[in-house]
Scaffold this active site. Structure first.
Site, PDB file in Angstrom:
ATOM      1  N   PRO A 115       0.638  -1.320  -0.051  1.00 31.73           N
ATOM      2  CA  PRO A 115      -0.008   0.084  -0.105  1.00 31.73           C
ATOM      3  C   PRO A 115       0.975   1.332   0.176  1.00 31.73           C
ATOM      4  CG  PRO A 115       0.069  -1.125   2.134  1.00 31.73           C
ATOM      5  CD  PRO A 115       0.613  -1.990   1.246  1.00 31.73           C
ATOM      6  N   ASN A 116       0.317   2.155  -0.732  1.00 34.13           N
ATOM      7  CA  ASN A 116       0.891   3.437  -0.741  1.00 34.13           C
ATOM      8  C   ASN A 116       2.265   3.724  -1.515  1.00 34.13           C
ATOM      9  OD1 ASN A 116      -1.105   5.149   0.793  1.00 34.13           O
ATOM     10  ND2 ASN A 116      -0.169   3.924   2.540  1.00 34.13           N
ATOM     11  N   ARG A 122       4.652  11.988  -3.509  1.00 34.19           N
ATOM     12  CA  ARG A 122       4.360  12.741  -2.289  1.00 34.19           C
ATOM     13  C   ARG A 122       5.537  12.347  -1.340  1.00 34.19           C
ATOM     14  NH1 ARG A 122       0.496  13.805  -4.619  1.00 34.19           N
ATOM     15  NH2 ARG A 122      -1.786  13.483  -4.045  1.00 34.19           N
ATOM     16  N   TYR A 128      10.924   9.533   0.854  1.00 33.47           N
ATOM     17  CA  TYR A 128      11.031   8.391   0.206  1.00 33.47           C
ATOM     18  C   TYR A 128      11.776   8.725  -1.357  1.00 33.47           C
ATOM     19  CZ  TYR A 128       7.964   6.030   3.201  1.00 33.47           C
ATOM     20  OH  TYR A 128       7.467   5.555   4.684  1.00 33.47           O
ATOM     21  N   ASN A 149       7.553  -5.946  -0.943  1.00 37.57           N
ATOM     22  CA  ASN A 149       7.735  -4.827  -0.056  1.00 37.57           C
ATOM     23  C   ASN A 149       5.996  -4.532   0.490  1.00 37.57           C
ATOM     24  OD1 ASN A 149       7.770  -2.712   1.458  1.00 37.57           O
ATOM     25  ND2 ASN A 149       8.789  -1.467  -0.146  1.00 37.57           N
ATOM     26  N   ALA A 168       3.391  -0.428   4.875  1.00 42.90           N
ATOM     27  CA  ALA A 168       2.953  -0.390   6.161  1.00 42.90           C
ATOM     28  C   ALA A 168       2.244  -1.789   6.778  1.00 42.90           C
ATOM     29  CB  ALA A 168       1.695   0.616   6.649  1.00 42.90           C
ATOM     30  N   GLU A 179      11.519 -10.307   1.529  1.00 45.88           N
ATOM     31  CA  GLU A 179      10.913  -8.885   2.254  1.00 45.88           C
ATOM     32  C   GLU A 179      11.787  -7.855   2.068  1.00 45.88           C
ATOM     33  OE1 GLU A 179      10.153  -8.973   6.314  1.00 45.88           O
ATOM     34  OE2 GLU A 179       9.758  -7.047   6.458  1.00 45.88           O
ATOM     35  N   HIS A 182      12.396  -3.441   2.024  1.00 49.28           N
ATOM     36  CA  HIS A 182      11.856  -2.010   2.008  1.00 49.28           C
ATOM     37  C   HIS A 182      12.981  -0.929   1.719  1.00 49.28           C
ATOM     38  CE1 HIS A 182       9.151  -3.862   5.024  1.00 49.28           C
ATOM     39  NE2 HIS A 182       9.882  -4.616   5.485  1.00 49.28           N
ATOM     40  N   ARG A 215      13.865   4.049  11.989  1.00 46.54           N
ATOM     41  CA  ARG A 215      12.829   4.845  12.058  1.00 46.54           C
ATOM     42  C   ARG A 215      11.790   4.640  13.427  1.00 46.54           C
ATOM     43  NH1 ARG A 215       9.722   4.545   6.423  1.00 46.54           N
ATOM     44  NH2 ARG A 215       8.736   6.356   7.651  1.00 46.54           N
TER      45      ARG A 215
HETATM   46  O1  CA2 Z   1      10.584   1.478   3.661  1.00 39.96           O
HETATM   47  C1  CA2 Z   1       9.735   0.988   3.123  1.00 39.96           C
HETATM   48  O2  CA2 Z   1       9.937   0.229   2.025  1.00 39.96           O
HETATM   49  C2  CA2 Z   1       8.521   0.660   3.765  1.00 39.96           C
HETATM   50  O3  CA2 Z   1       7.883  -0.772   3.444  1.00 39.96           O
HETATM   51  C3  CA2 Z   1       7.377   1.746   3.220  1.00 39.96           C
HETATM   52  C4  CA2 Z   1       6.226   2.013   4.037  1.00 39.96           C
HETATM   53  C5  CA2 Z   1       6.359   1.977   5.440  1.00 39.96           C
HETATM   54  O4  CA2 Z   1       5.095   1.841   6.028  1.00 39.96           O
HETATM   55  C6  CA2 Z   1       7.291   0.842   5.961  1.00 39.96           C
HETATM   56  O5  CA2 Z   1       7.382   0.895   7.522  1.00 39.96           O
HETATM   57  C7  CA2 Z   1       8.570   0.730   5.457  1.00 39.96           C
HETATM   58  C8  CA2 Z   1       5.429   3.236   3.571  1.00 39.96           C
HETATM   59  C9  CA2 Z   1       5.208   2.971   1.980  1.00 39.96           C
HETATM   60  C10 CA2 Z   1       4.280   4.547   1.637  1.00 39.96           C
HETATM   61  O6  CA2 Z   1       5.273   5.175   0.598  1.00 39.96           O
HETATM   62  C11 CA2 Z   1       4.957   6.539   0.345  1.00 39.96           C
HETATM   63  C12 CA2 Z   1       5.464   6.847  -0.510  1.00 39.96           C
HETATM   64  C13 CA2 Z   1       5.319   8.365  -0.779  1.00 39.96           C
HETATM   65  C14 CA2 Z   1       4.321   8.926  -0.146  1.00 39.96           C
HETATM   66  C15 CA2 Z   1       3.870   8.393   0.820  1.00 39.96           C
HETATM   67  C16 CA2 Z   1       4.062   7.037   1.198  1.00 39.96           C
END
Ligand code: CA2
Length: 149
Positions: A10-11, A18, A23, A74, A77, A98, A100, A107
């Site tokens: 997700p996201n 964003r 990121y 990946n 969340a 897995e 990330h 974090r």
């Molecule tokens: O570091 C990673 O790849 C994560 O899996 C990314 C997740 C986060 O919840 C994990 O703790 C670590 C979040 C992905 C959301 O990505 C976004 C990208 C741009 C704007 C907002 C969120």
């Protein structure tokens, strides 16, 4: 030819669009293009999927057993919340790596626990988009060792 699935949770479709301070500026489309190029160069068949829905990710993982040799995942969340995804991975008998983008241990505390790591073959965390390539490399090594056995 090895058949590999890269699965984004997700996201991740918002990458580059964003919160670039966390990121980076690279979009998911950019990363996916590079991943496809890597697959072509290395000679494996790559499929890439993304979903914002937990149930859909579970469905994809269940069906992956029939169609792929392994998954680079990946879970975003859902890493920190989803026993259902963990059970799906435990139920399929193909290796899951897995990955990330960020180092989840650097974090917030709530990101330090992963429900996925205990059922994953291995984890790559903290190398930005490179985490996907390292994950793919690890998966290919693992699968080619298995093929020789
Ligand atoms: O570091 C990673 O790849 C994560 O899996 C990314 C997740 C986060 O919840 C994990 O703790 C670590 C979040 C992905 C959301 O990505 C976004 C990208 C741009 C704007 C907002 C969120």
């Amino acid at each position: 030819m090895l058949k590999i699935l890269v699965l984004h949770g997700p996201n991740l479709n918002l990458l580059g669009l964003r919160e670039p301070e966390i990121y980076g500026k690279t979009t998911l489309i950019d990363i996916n293009k590079e991943l496809m190029g890597f697959a072509k160069k290395e000679g494996f068949e790559l499929t890439i999927k993304q979903s914002n829905f937990e149930g859909e990710l579970i469905q994809i993982i269940q069906e992956a057993m029939e169609n792929y040799d392994g998954i680079v995942f990946n879970p975003a969340a859902y890493t920190h919340t989803s026993i259902a995804l963990r059970d799906a991975i435990a139920a399929v008998n193909i290796p899951v790596i897995e990955v990330h983008l960020s180092n989840i241990y650097k974090r917030e505390e709530f990101r330090h626990h992963s429900y996925i790591s205990e059922v994953a073959e291995g984890v790559v965390s903290g190398f930005g988009k490179e985490s996907y390539f390292l994950g793919l490399r690890a998966l290919i090594n693992l699968l080619s060792k298995k093929a020789k056995k």
